[in-house]
Design a protein around this motif. Structure first.
Motif, PDB file in Angstrom:
ATOM      1  N   THR A 135       0.834  -1.200   0.000  1.00  0.00           N
ATOM      2  CA  THR A 135       0.000   0.000   0.000  1.00  0.00           C
ATOM      3  C   THR A 135       0.871   1.252   0.000  1.00  0.00           C
ATOM      4  OG1 THR A 135      -1.752  -1.169   1.165  1.00  0.00           O
ATOM      5  CG2 THR A 135      -1.818   1.234   1.244  1.00  0.00           C
ATOM      6  N   GLU A 136       1.891   1.273   0.822  1.00  0.00           N
ATOM      7  CA  GLU A 136       2.791   2.425   0.884  1.00  0.00           C
ATOM      8  C   GLU A 136       3.519   2.616  -0.441  1.00  0.00           C
ATOM      9  OE1 GLU A 136       2.943   4.832   3.172  1.00  0.00           O
ATOM     10  OE2 GLU A 136       1.249   3.740   4.013  1.00  0.00           O
ATOM     11  N   ALA A 137       3.946   1.531  -1.071  1.00  0.00           N
ATOM     12  CA  ALA A 137       4.621   1.622  -2.365  1.00  0.00           C
ATOM     13  C   ALA A 137       3.669   2.183  -3.425  1.00  0.00           C
ATOM     14  CB  ALA A 137       5.145   0.255  -2.792  1.00  0.00           C
ATOM     15  N   LEU A 138       2.414   1.748  -3.405  1.00  0.00           N
ATOM     16  CA  LEU A 138       1.424   2.276  -4.346  1.00  0.00           C
ATOM     17  C   LEU A 138       1.197   3.767  -4.125  1.00  0.00           C
ATOM     18  CD1 LEU A 138      -1.225  -0.595  -4.349  1.00  0.00           C
ATOM     19  CD2 LEU A 138       0.196   0.129  -6.285  1.00  0.00           C
ATOM     20  N   LYS A 139       1.105   4.171  -2.872  1.00  0.00           N
ATOM     21  CA  LYS A 139       0.908   5.588  -2.563  1.00  0.00           C
ATOM     22  C   LYS A 139       2.086   6.425  -3.049  1.00  0.00           C
ATOM     23  CE  LYS A 139      -2.070   5.055   1.465  1.00  0.00           C
ATOM     24  NZ  LYS A 139      -2.158   5.217   2.928  1.00  0.00           N
ATOM     25  N   LYS A 140       3.311   5.958  -2.791  1.00  0.00           N
ATOM     26  CA  LYS A 140       4.503   6.690  -3.226  1.00  0.00           C
ATOM     27  C   LYS A 140       4.547   6.808  -4.744  1.00  0.00           C
ATOM     28  CE  LYS A 140       7.433   5.678   0.726  1.00  0.00           C
ATOM     29  NZ  LYS A 140       8.632   4.986   1.219  1.00  0.00           N
ATOM     30  N   SER A 141       4.201   5.738  -5.413  1.00  0.00           N
ATOM     31  CA  SER A 141       4.178   5.742  -6.872  1.00  0.00           C
ATOM     32  C   SER A 141       3.141   6.739  -7.395  1.00  0.00           C
ATOM     33  CB  SER A 141       3.877   4.337  -7.388  1.00  0.00           C
ATOM     34  OG  SER A 141       3.744   4.331  -8.777  1.00  0.00           O
ATOM     35  N   ALA A 142       1.968   6.757  -6.772  1.00  0.00           N
ATOM     36  CA  ALA A 142       0.907   7.678  -7.183  1.00  0.00           C
ATOM     37  C   ALA A 142       1.319   9.123  -6.964  1.00  0.00           C
ATOM     38  CB  ALA A 142      -0.382   7.369  -6.425  1.00  0.00           C
ATOM     39  N   VAL A 143       1.945   9.404  -5.847  1.00  0.00           N
ATOM     40  CA  VAL A 143       2.403  10.765  -5.555  1.00  0.00           C
ATOM     41  C   VAL A 143       3.462  11.179  -6.577  1.00  0.00           C
ATOM     42  CG1 VAL A 143       3.688  12.179  -3.898  1.00  0.00           C
ATOM     43  CG2 VAL A 143       1.799  10.745  -3.115  1.00  0.00           C
ATOM     44  N   ALA A 144       4.399  10.291  -6.862  1.00  0.00           N
ATOM     45  CA  ALA A 144       5.452  10.606  -7.825  1.00  0.00           C
ATOM     46  C   ALA A 144       4.868  10.885  -9.211  1.00  0.00           C
ATOM     47  CB  ALA A 144       6.464   9.462  -7.897  1.00  0.00           C
ATOM     48  N   LEU A 145       3.912  10.069  -9.639  1.00  0.00           N
ATOM     49  CA  LEU A 145       3.268  10.266 -10.939  1.00  0.00           C
ATOM     50  C   LEU A 145       2.527  11.591 -10.980  1.00  0.00           C
ATOM     51  CD1 LEU A 145       2.254   9.312 -13.736  1.00  0.00           C
ATOM     52  CD2 LEU A 145       0.364   8.200 -12.525  1.00  0.00           C
ATOM     53  N   THR A 146       1.748  11.869  -9.963  1.00  0.00           N
ATOM     54  CA  THR A 146       0.955  13.096  -9.919  1.00  0.00           C
ATOM     55  C   THR A 146       1.857  14.326  -9.924  1.00  0.00           C
ATOM     56  OG1 THR A 146      -0.754  11.902  -8.711  1.00  0.00           O
ATOM     57  CG2 THR A 146      -0.862  14.294  -8.627  1.00  0.00           C
ATOM     58  N   GLU A 147       2.925  14.293  -9.143  1.00  0.00           N
ATOM     59  CA  GLU A 147       3.849  15.423  -9.096  1.00  0.00           C
ATOM     60  C   GLU A 147       4.564  15.611 -10.437  1.00  0.00           C
ATOM     61  OE1 GLU A 147       6.278  14.556  -5.691  1.00  0.00           O
ATOM     62  OE2 GLU A 147       4.825  15.458  -4.321  1.00  0.00           O
ATOM     63  N   ALA A 148       4.928  14.520 -11.098  1.00  0.00           N
ATOM     64  CA  ALA A 148       5.599  14.617 -12.396  1.00  0.00           C
ATOM     65  C   ALA A 148       4.687  15.239 -13.449  1.00  0.00           C
ATOM     66  CB  ALA A 148       6.073  13.235 -12.850  1.00  0.00           C
ATOM     67  N   VAL A 149       3.426  14.818 -13.472  1.00  0.00           N
ATOM     68  CA  VAL A 149       2.476  15.381 -14.434  1.00  0.00           C
ATOM     69  C   VAL A 149       2.263  16.864 -14.151  1.00  0.00           C
ATOM     70  CG1 VAL A 149       0.080  15.326 -15.221  1.00  0.00           C
ATOM     71  CG2 VAL A 149       1.342  13.189 -14.947  1.00  0.00           C
ATOM     72  N   ALA A 150       2.084  17.218 -12.893  1.00  0.00           N
ATOM     73  CA  ALA A 150       1.891  18.624 -12.528  1.00  0.00           C
ATOM     74  C   ALA A 150       3.112  19.453 -12.920  1.00  0.00           C
ATOM     75  CB  ALA A 150       1.609  18.746 -11.036  1.00  0.00           C
ATOM     76  N   ARG A 151       4.300  18.923 -12.689  1.00  0.00           N
ATOM     77  CA  ARG A 151       5.538  19.623 -13.047  1.00  0.00           C
ATOM     78  C   ARG A 151       5.607  19.839 -14.567  1.00  0.00           C
ATOM     79  NH1 ARG A 151       8.639  16.531 -10.481  1.00  0.00           N
ATOM     80  NH2 ARG A 151       9.012  15.065 -12.175  1.00  0.00           N
ATOM     81  N   ASP A 152       5.271  18.802 -15.346  1.00  0.00           N
ATOM     82  CA  ASP A 152       5.281  18.915 -16.808  1.00  0.00           C
ATOM     83  C   ASP A 152       4.273  19.953 -17.295  1.00  0.00           C
ATOM     84  OD1 ASP A 152       7.249  16.989 -16.861  1.00  0.00           O
ATOM     85  OD2 ASP A 152       5.912  15.367 -17.506  1.00  0.00           O
ATOM     86  N   LEU A 153       3.096  19.983 -16.674  1.00  0.00           N
ATOM     87  CA  LEU A 153       2.091  20.980 -17.055  1.00  0.00           C
ATOM     88  C   LEU A 153       2.560  22.396 -16.729  1.00  0.00           C
ATOM     89  CD1 LEU A 153      -1.193  19.164 -15.973  1.00  0.00           C
ATOM     90  CD2 LEU A 153      -0.465  19.683 -18.315  1.00  0.00           C
ATOM     91  N   ARG A 154       3.222  22.570 -15.587  1.00  0.00           N
ATOM     92  CA  ARG A 154       3.753  23.893 -15.230  1.00  0.00           C
ATOM     93  C   ARG A 154       4.814  24.334 -16.244  1.00  0.00           C
ATOM     94  NH1 ARG A 154       3.027  22.071  -9.957  1.00  0.00           N
ATOM     95  NH2 ARG A 154       5.127  21.206  -9.835  1.00  0.00           N
ATOM     96  N   ARG A 155       5.692  23.402 -16.617  1.00  0.00           N
ATOM     97  CA  ARG A 155       6.733  23.727 -17.611  1.00  0.00           C
ATOM     98  C   ARG A 155       6.107  24.125 -18.942  1.00  0.00           C
ATOM     99  NH1 ARG A 155      10.574  18.715 -16.284  1.00  0.00           N
ATOM    100  NH2 ARG A 155      11.588  19.573 -14.454  1.00  0.00           N
ATOM    101  N   ALA A 156       5.094  23.383 -19.363  1.00  0.00           N
ATOM    102  CA  ALA A 156       4.427  23.703 -20.628  1.00  0.00           C
ATOM    103  C   ALA A 156       3.777  25.079 -20.549  1.00  0.00           C
ATOM    104  CB  ALA A 156       3.389  22.630 -20.966  1.00  0.00           C
ATOM    105  N   ARG A 157       3.151  25.381 -19.422  1.00  0.00           N
ATOM    106  CA  ARG A 157       2.494  26.678 -19.234  1.00  0.00           C
ATOM    107  C   ARG A 157       3.535  27.797 -19.258  1.00  0.00           C
ATOM    108  NH1 ARG A 157       0.935  27.414 -13.479  1.00  0.00           N
ATOM    109  NH2 ARG A 157       3.151  27.829 -13.450  1.00  0.00           N
ATOM    110  N   ASP A 158       4.639  27.580 -18.578  1.00  0.00           N
ATOM    111  CA  ASP A 158       5.659  28.617 -18.474  1.00  0.00           C
ATOM    112  C   ASP A 158       6.375  28.868 -19.803  1.00  0.00           C
ATOM    113  OD1 ASP A 158       4.955  28.857 -15.829  1.00  0.00           O
ATOM    114  OD2 ASP A 158       6.671  27.709 -15.076  1.00  0.00           O
ATOM    115  N   SER A 159       6.344  27.896 -20.696  1.00  0.00           N
ATOM    116  CA  SER A 159       7.026  28.062 -21.986  1.00  0.00           C
ATOM    117  C   SER A 159       6.148  28.782 -23.008  1.00  0.00           C
ATOM    118  CB  SER A 159       7.462  26.698 -22.536  1.00  0.00           C
ATOM    119  OG  SER A 159       6.341  25.941 -22.923  1.00  0.00           O
ATOM    120  N   LEU A 160       4.884  29.049 -22.646  1.00  0.00           N
ATOM    121  CA  LEU A 160       3.989  29.763 -23.583  1.00  0.00           C
ATOM    122  C   LEU A 160       4.354  31.217 -23.680  1.00  0.00           C
ATOM    123  CD1 LEU A 160       0.522  28.224 -22.675  1.00  0.00           C
ATOM    124  CD2 LEU A 160       1.948  27.722 -24.655  1.00  0.00           C
TER     125      LEU A 160
END
Length: 76
Positions: free
Chosen positions: A51-76
């Protein structure tokens, strides 16, 4: 406009994220969500570490997607 992006690591989720990064201007607020199912342990097993491994994986995925979206927004 508020946008909710649910991510799960699938190809469909990745395509939605890519489309959102290209289609939205910086004026939108995007919330990235991942819901991780909690496994139901058998009576004789303790799945806390899984369960803890799944949670860590989910947090990492969510943070990576959010980071990519911020980068895309900032490059506009």
């Amino acid at each position: 406009m508020n946008i909710l992006l649910a991510v799960d690591g699938s190809n469909h989720s990745k395509r939605a994220s890519d489309l959102l990064a290209r289609a939205t201007a910086g004026a939108h607020r995007v919330t990235v969500l991942n819901v991780t199912p909690t496994p139901v342990p058998a009576p004789e097993k303790n799945l806390t570490s899984v369960t803890e491994a799944l949670k860590k994986s989910a947090v990492a995925l969510t943070e990576a997607v959010a980071r990519d979206l911020r980068r895309a927004r900032d490059s506009l």
